[in-house]
Design a protein around this motif. Structure first.
Motif, PDB file in Angstrom:
ATOM      1  N   PRO A  58       8.118  72.254 -11.631  1.00 45.35           N
ATOM      2  CA  PRO A  58       8.397  70.964 -12.267  1.00 45.35           C
ATOM      3  C   PRO A  58       7.133  70.176 -12.619  1.00 45.35           C
ATOM      4  N   TYR A  90       5.784  71.535 -15.890  1.00 47.87           N
ATOM      5  CA  TYR A  90       6.572  71.027 -17.020  1.00 47.87           C
ATOM      6  C   TYR A  90       6.275  69.548 -17.276  1.00 47.87           C
ATOM      7  N   SER A 141      10.856  66.284 -19.643  1.00 48.75           N
ATOM      8  CA  SER A 141      11.189  66.227 -18.216  1.00 48.75           C
ATOM      9  C   SER A 141      10.512  65.041 -17.538  1.00 48.75           C
ATOM     10  N   PRO A 195      13.217  76.527 -16.650  1.00 51.35           N
ATOM     11  CA  PRO A 195      13.721  75.238 -17.167  1.00 51.35           C
ATOM     12  C   PRO A 195      13.571  75.174 -18.692  1.00 51.35           C
TER      13      PRO A 195
END
Length: 372
Positions: free
Chosen positions: A271, A274, A348, A19
């Motif tokens: 995720p 992040y 994010s 990402p």
């Protein structure tokens, strides 16, 4: 080209491409003398015969330490940057030695070796390390460092090394327990494991920055230091994941810690990594702005230096063959391998709330009313 895993090796457990990396400041800066620094660093390595054979030399050079220094100190003076680069090549060799240990004496070995290393920096010629190329190169680094740095800088560097060694010993002790640590325990020492204060001392030395102790060691500046170190650690744990994913039990890495915490796979945990990283970046930006409002010239330059360290480290990892062509999948580094990262202008996770990690929550307490 993408990361090199080879036709007959397992794919990445966290996937590719990665990402985007959120960073609201300048990116992809590099010193104009980067090639010269690499050439001179390699000549120094070869003069001391730091690596025992061609294969080890290839993997040692794959750390691309001169490129790292050129990216994290894009406007520094060449001679201190050269010494910094050589320290990094040497330290990567030490890190690989540490990671190669096994068995119940590993923590004792790291602590013993670390204590001898610290004392060698404090007292040159103490005779605490065995003779050989590794020690000869260290003796050269120590002599030149003591000649170049002021007494205050040398003290700061030594304390940074001591903090790094303590973090390494704590990590190996936790690994010996054979249990993946909880998120708070892991986060509490991760900044130390990443050599944050050792590296930032060199960044200031190479940039000619002298921040008085009463300012440098104030709580807000130290919170900024820790936040920067944690952001860099998050990135390192992502970039280095594949090169260590063969270890059993699994390496103590933020990805694995969060996978256990959330009861999911490494890819599914990415995720969350992040999110922690990006909320730390948001805190860094708010605290940096607050400190800049009343900063004198030296503190302002230090804030720039820390900023360059974070973005430069991310950019460095992108193409460092140590990570992009991991040794557990390749006999030799693969030229041209890269993660081909993308940058993002937005986090994010946009939350401004403190991270739910007690060991790190104190960073947000350093924000004044206007920065909350």
């Amino acid at each position: 080209m993408p990361p090199a895993y080879g036709d007959n090796t397992r794919p990445s457990r966290i996937g590719w491409p990665l990402p985007p990396f959120y960073w609201p400041y300048a990116r992809d800066l590099i010193h104009p003398k980067a090639a010269e620094l690499e050439e001179r660093s390699i000549a120094w390595i070869d003069a001391f015969g730091l690596y025992p054979d061609a294969t080890e030399r290839a993997w040692g050079l794959a750390t691309r330490s001169a490129d790292m220094v050129s990216r994290i100190v894009p406007f520094g003076e060449v001679e201190p940057m050269l010494l910094f680069s050589q320290w990094c090549y040497w330290a990567f060799a030490a890190d690989d030695w540490q990671d190669s240990g096994t068995g119940p004496a590993r923590t004792a070995a790291v602590a013993d070796h670390g204590a001898r290393l610290i004392r060698t920096l404090e007292v040159p010629g103490a005779g605490l390390l065995p003779p050989g190329p590794y020690t000869a190169a260290l003796d050269d680094l120590v002599a030149r460092t003591r000649e170049m740095l002021t007494r205050e800088q040398l003290h700061r560097l030594t304390e940074g090394l001591r903090d790094w060694i303590l973090g390494a010993a704590a990590r190996t002790a936790a690994e010996e327990q054979g249990v993946m640590p909880g998120l708070n325990d892991f986060a509490a020492t991760r900044v130390s494991v990443g050599a944050t204060r050792f590296l930032l001392t060199w960044c200031d030395v190479a940039n000619g920055i002298h921040v008085p102790g009463e300012v440098l060691y104030s709580a807000p500046v130290q919170a900024l230091t820790d936040a920067a170190g944690f952001i860099v650690a998050c990135d390192n744990d992502v970039f280095s994941y594949d090169k260590d994913d063969h270890q059993k039990p699994l390496e103590q890495n933020l990805v694995n810690v969060l996978a256990l915490h959330h009861g999911c796979t490494a890819a599914e945990a990415l995720p969350a990594v992040y999110a922690l990283r990006d909320r730390s970046v948001t805190l860094f930006a708010r605290l940096r702005e607050q400190l800049a409002r009343g900063a004198d010239d030296q503190l302002a330059r230090h804030l720039d230096s820390v900023e360059h360290w974070v973005s430069g480290d991310t950019a460095y990892h992108d193409g460092a063959l140590r990570y992009a062509s991991p040794r557990n999948r390749n006999a030799l580094p693969v030229e041209g391998a890269s993660f081909d990262i993308a940058w993002s202008d937005a986090p994010s996770d946009p939350s401004l709330e403190p991270l739910p990690i007690p060991a790190l929550a104190w960073w947000w307490q350093q924000l004044d009313a206007s920065s909350r």
